[in-house]
Design an enzyme around this catalytic site. Structure first.
Site, PDB file in Angstrom:
ATOM      1  N   GLY A  59      35.336  37.300  44.143  1.00  0.00           N
ATOM      2  CA  GLY A  59      33.897  37.175  44.337  1.00  0.00           C
ATOM      3  C   GLY A  59      33.058  38.027  43.407  1.00  0.00           C
ATOM      4  O   GLY A  59      31.834  37.990  43.477  1.00  0.00           O
ATOM      5  N   HIS A  60      33.661  38.785  42.518  1.00  0.00           N
ATOM      6  CA  HIS A  60      32.893  39.728  41.666  1.00  0.00           C
ATOM      7  C   HIS A  60      33.357  39.674  40.225  1.00  0.00           C
ATOM      8  O   HIS A  60      33.996  40.627  39.761  1.00  0.00           O
ATOM      9  CB  HIS A  60      33.045  41.149  42.198  1.00  0.00           C
ATOM     10  CG  HIS A  60      31.994  42.101  41.735  1.00  0.00           C
ATOM     11  ND1 HIS A  60      32.087  42.837  40.581  1.00  0.00           N
ATOM     12  CD2 HIS A  60      30.821  42.446  42.288  1.00  0.00           C
ATOM     13  CE1 HIS A  60      31.027  43.606  40.452  1.00  0.00           C
ATOM     14  NE2 HIS A  60      30.245  43.395  41.478  1.00  0.00           N
ATOM     15  N   PHE A  61      33.094  38.837  39.489  1.00  0.00           N
ATOM     16  CA  PHE A  61      32.462  37.531  39.640  1.00  0.00           C
ATOM     17  C   PHE A  61      33.467  36.538  39.109  1.00  0.00           C
ATOM     18  O   PHE A  61      34.037  36.781  38.048  1.00  0.00           O
ATOM     19  CB  PHE A  61      31.166  37.490  38.831  1.00  0.00           C
ATOM     20  CG  PHE A  61      30.171  38.542  39.259  1.00  0.00           C
ATOM     21  CD1 PHE A  61      29.377  38.338  40.371  1.00  0.00           C
ATOM     22  CD2 PHE A  61      30.068  39.731  38.569  1.00  0.00           C
ATOM     23  CE1 PHE A  61      28.450  39.305  40.763  1.00  0.00           C
ATOM     24  CE2 PHE A  61      29.149  40.703  38.962  1.00  0.00           C
ATOM     25  CZ  PHE A  61      28.340  40.501  40.058  1.00  0.00           C
TER      26      PHE A  61
END
Length: 153
Positions: A56-58
């Site tokens: 999720g990052h990224f």
């Protein structure tokens, strides 16, 4: 005068720190010095694309979060503290107490190897102060002053 190089492997690190996967942020200790003149430690964090944070990052442009660089630095200071005074008793923990003057110079991503250099500055009433510098390929990516406190649990 010769200086003996001291290193720690992952099992020795796990004997000192309470952290475990996925939050153990130090892979090895390459060197440390505990003397009257200085108390320093150099640790390594290998940043892998397989780390859960990159989901999720990224996803399109993975960046290792700055807060995790600071966490790795804090864990390195914990290892340094434990090599100085010994492992805490089962009813003691060292808590991360503060970060001051944290500066991020460039992004860190998968494939980078963070070199974490930490130095003990002083201790007063159970609170220890350290400085830390994180580099990748000799280039500074983060600097900070860190404090930790020993407390009974």
């Amino acid at each position: 005068m010769t200086t003996e190089k001291k290193s720690l492997g992952i099992q020795e690190i796990m004997d000192l720190l309470p952290h475990r996967y996925p939050f153990l942020m130090v892979d090895r200790v390459d060197d440390y010095e505990i003397s009257d003149e200085r108390k320093t430690l150099r640790a390594i964090k290998n940043v892998s694309f397989n780390e859960p944070i990159f989901q999720g990052h990224f996803p399109a442009k993975p960046v290792f979060p700055g807060v995790l660089i600071l966490e790795a630095m804090a864990q390195a200071t914990g290892i340094l503290a434990f090599t100085m005074v010994g492992k805490p008793s089962p009813n003691e923990l060292y808590y991360f107490a503060s970060i001051d003057n944290a500066r991020f110079k460039r992004p860190v991503g998968p494939g980078d190897q963070l070199v974490l250099d930490v130095e003990f500055l002083k201790e007063r009433r159970g609170i220890a102060k350290f400085t830390g510098v994180a580099t990748v390929n000799g280039e500074v990516v983060c600097t900070a002053e860190l404090m930790c406190a020993k407390r009974e649990v």
